[in-house]
Design an enzyme around this catalytic site. Structure first.
Site, mmCIF file in Angstrom:
data_model
loop_
_atom_site.group_PDB
_atom_site.id
_atom_site.type_symbol
_atom_site.label_atom_id
_atom_site.label_comp_id
_atom_site.label_asym_id
_atom_site.label_seq_id
_atom_site.Cartn_x
_atom_site.Cartn_y
_atom_site.Cartn_z
ATOM 1 N N TRP A 191 29.136 9.094 -8.497
ATOM 2 C CA TRP A 191 28.291 7.153 -8.700
ATOM 3 C C TRP A 191 29.951 6.063 -8.460
ATOM 4 O O TRP A 191 29.287 5.167 -8.869
ATOM 5 C CB TRP A 191 28.272 7.186 -10.189
ATOM 6 C CG TRP A 191 29.722 7.733 -11.350
ATOM 7 C CD1 TRP A 191 29.455 9.257 -11.877
ATOM 8 C CD2 TRP A 191 30.945 7.376 -11.713
ATOM 9 N NE1 TRP A 191 30.915 9.248 -12.240
ATOM 10 C CE2 TRP A 191 31.337 8.013 -11.993
ATOM 11 C CE3 TRP A 191 31.817 6.318 -10.970
ATOM 12 C CZ2 TRP A 191 32.577 7.434 -12.291
ATOM 13 C CZ3 TRP A 191 32.777 6.036 -11.666
ATOM 14 C CH2 TRP A 191 33.407 5.866 -12.072
ATOM 15 N N ALA A 244 24.088 11.240 -9.027
ATOM 16 C CA ALA A 244 24.198 9.944 -10.764
ATOM 17 C C ALA A 244 23.989 10.101 -11.048
ATOM 18 O O ALA A 244 22.946 8.725 -10.433
ATOM 19 C CB ALA A 244 25.720 10.084 -10.317
ATOM 20 N N SER A 304 33.564 16.871 -10.269
ATOM 21 C CA SER A 304 34.634 17.373 -11.089
ATOM 22 C C SER A 304 34.233 18.674 -10.742
ATOM 23 O O SER A 304 33.897 19.186 -9.828
ATOM 24 C CB SER A 304 34.357 17.327 -12.656
ATOM 25 O OG SER A 304 33.437 17.971 -12.846
ATOM 26 N N GLU A 362 34.152 18.180 -2.622
ATOM 27 C CA GLU A 362 35.655 17.552 -2.517
ATOM 28 C C GLU A 362 35.484 16.780 -4.417
ATOM 29 O O GLU A 362 34.261 16.825 -4.703
ATOM 30 C CB GLU A 362 35.357 16.283 -1.430
ATOM 31 C CG GLU A 362 36.003 15.468 -1.069
ATOM 32 C CD GLU A 362 36.528 13.777 -2.584
ATOM 33 O OE1 GLU A 362 37.436 14.641 -3.555
ATOM 34 O OE2 GLU A 362 35.391 13.428 -2.971
ATOM 35 N N CYS A 398 38.936 8.968 -6.013
ATOM 36 C CA CYS A 398 39.552 10.331 -6.148
ATOM 37 C C CYS A 398 40.852 10.458 -4.812
ATOM 38 O O CYS A 398 41.859 10.554 -5.437
ATOM 39 C CB CYS A 398 38.662 11.443 -5.125
ATOM 40 S SG CYS A 398 37.547 10.609 -3.527
#
Length: 452
Positions: free
Chosen positions: A129, A155, A206, A227, A261
């Site tokens: 998201w 998401a 995750s 990723e 990230c």
């Protein structure tokens, strides 16, 4: 039903009906049929479609930006910029895909031998998201130009964005089935990945989600790209331009409310300049203006969901409990968290060992450059990193020692269509973007020719 909630106001925006088993089957069937005709087009023909998509995104950047801001809380300025980045990536691949995928002649003892790059089929993308358009488009644009077709499981809290992306492709004339949004929850993913019509899967998310999807893909012997986030180190050496380094460090850590990230998460600073650098960090953190993300004066919006705000608050408190020192921030009002800065952070603390996905920056003291490299590599993650120094030879030498998918010297860590993006260790495997990204989901086929 999926419910989309505005994280700033906590008001429900809309509910979406989850796809039934029959709807999933229909979309898989459409993807399978669409692949035959789409892959038969030339790269240039497919690129022409994507040029149209790029222009459509540019023409609708405000509308799509407002949708992103409403669904996940990023500032409108950041959201519109994200749409523009997707549009630029359409143009990049439309310009370069033919060269990236051109047959490669091989010198051998055959009369002729060469490598050709051919699409695989329907590719499932499981996307997060935090960058609702960019995360999807950096998979979809190269994948579609290469001749694959796309299936998106986005998401749930950005279901509106998921459908809007499908709308953009449809409005630009791409045939039915070339790109489809699947409104499905986690239990349905196993069956979709396992379906024989799905040829590959890519996931950004995750470590737990990546491990689960990779295990299914491995069981089914299908290509996957993962990723999985990072705990990126930003190393500040004694000779760094501290003013520039501090400004970029705060931007890297706090943009998108820290939900990136590849954000700089661990500031590893030579002890001789740590005090001066910290003063500059506090100044730039103090310039951040929180509030309504649709207001042009706001520079940082809320976190995307209450559970995400809960998670970063737990990591913050756990790190303080282990002996870290609070220098700034930490106050919270629902999804709105004041930018946090902690000092005296060490290995064994949550903010050092774990990925922190929110507006939390930490200071880690290094004795010298080799100690800084040691601390940077003392992580289960390996996505991105940065080094700040005025000695470029030194930067080159040290960058090669960092265990990460990318190292940025004296600059902002970011993804860019022109350069490969991805990580190692628990940050995943495979690459997105650039030439490497378009070749992840193709059959690299050798053709060997001898005289009859």
């Amino acid at each position: 039903m999926f419910t989309s909630i505005n994280p700033y106001t906590q008001k429900t925006l809309r509910t979406y009906r989850v796809d039934s088993a029959s709807a999933i089957e229909r979309k898989l069937r459409q993807a399978d049929r669409a692949f035959a005709d789409w892959s038969a087009l030339s790269i240039r023909e497919r690129a022409d479609y994507l040029r149209k998509v790029g222009q459509y995104l540019t023409d609708n950047n405000q509308r799509y930006g407002e949708l992103m801001t409403a669904e996940m809380g990023k500032t409108l300025r950041e959201a519109v910029s994200e749409v523009d980045k997707c549009a630029a990536t359409c143009a990049f691949y439309a310009d370069h895909a033919e060269a990236f995928l051109a047959d490669q002649l091989i010198d051998s003892d055959a009369q002729k031998s060469f490598v050709t790059y051919q699409p695989l089929g329907p590719v499932l993308a499981i996307m997060p998201w935090n960058f609702p358009f960019w995360q999807v488009m950096r998979f979809a644009i190269p994948g579609l130009i290469a001749g694959n077709v796309g299936l998106l499981k986005h998401a749930p809290n950005v279901s509106g964005c998921s459908l809007a992306i499908e709308e953009a492709f449809r409005e630009c004339g791409l045939p039915i089935g070339v790109f489809q949004s699947l409104l499905v929850d986690v239990p349905a993913v196993d069956g979709i990945v396992s379906d024989k019509r799905v040829k590959a899967v890519t996931l950004t998310g995750s470590g737990r989600a990546g491990s689960s999807v990779a295990s299914i893909a491995g069981r089914e012997i299908k290509k996957s790209v993962l990723e999985l986030g990072g705990s990126d180190a930003l190393i500040v050496l004694a000779d760094a331009d501290l003013d520039n380094a501090a400004e970029v460090a705060v931007k890297s850590r706090m943009q998108n409310a820290g939900q990136s990230c590849i954000a700089a998460k661990r500031f590893i600073v030579d002890k001789s300049v740590k005090k001066s650098f910290t003063e500059r960090l506090l100044y730039h953190i103090g310039q951040i203006k929180q509030g309504d993300p649709t207001d042009d004066a706001t520079t940082m919006g809320p976190m995307a969901r209450l559970d995400l705000a809960d998670a970063i608050e737990r990591q913050y408190q756990a790190t303080l409990a282990k002996g870290a020192k609070r220098l700034a921030g930490g106050e919270r009002d629902q999804c709105n968290i004041q930018p946090m800065l902690l000092d005296k952070v060490k290995p064994g603390m949550a903010a050092f060992d774990e990925e922190t996905f929110g507006p939390l920056a930490v200071l880690i003291e290094a004795n010298d450059e080799m100690d800084a490299i040691r601390l940077a590599n003392q992580s289960d993650f390996g996505l991105g990193s940065a080094i700040w120094t005025q000695d470029l030879d030194r930067a080159d030498r040290l960058a090669r020692r960092i265990q990460a998918g990318s190292v940025f010297v004296n600059g902002l860590m970011r993804s860019d269509a022109r350069i490969p993006f991805g990580g190692i260790k628990n940050s995943g495997f495979g690459r997105e973007l650039s030439e490497a990204g378009i070749k992840e989901f193709v059959n690299i086929k050798t053709i060997w020719v001898e005289k009859p």
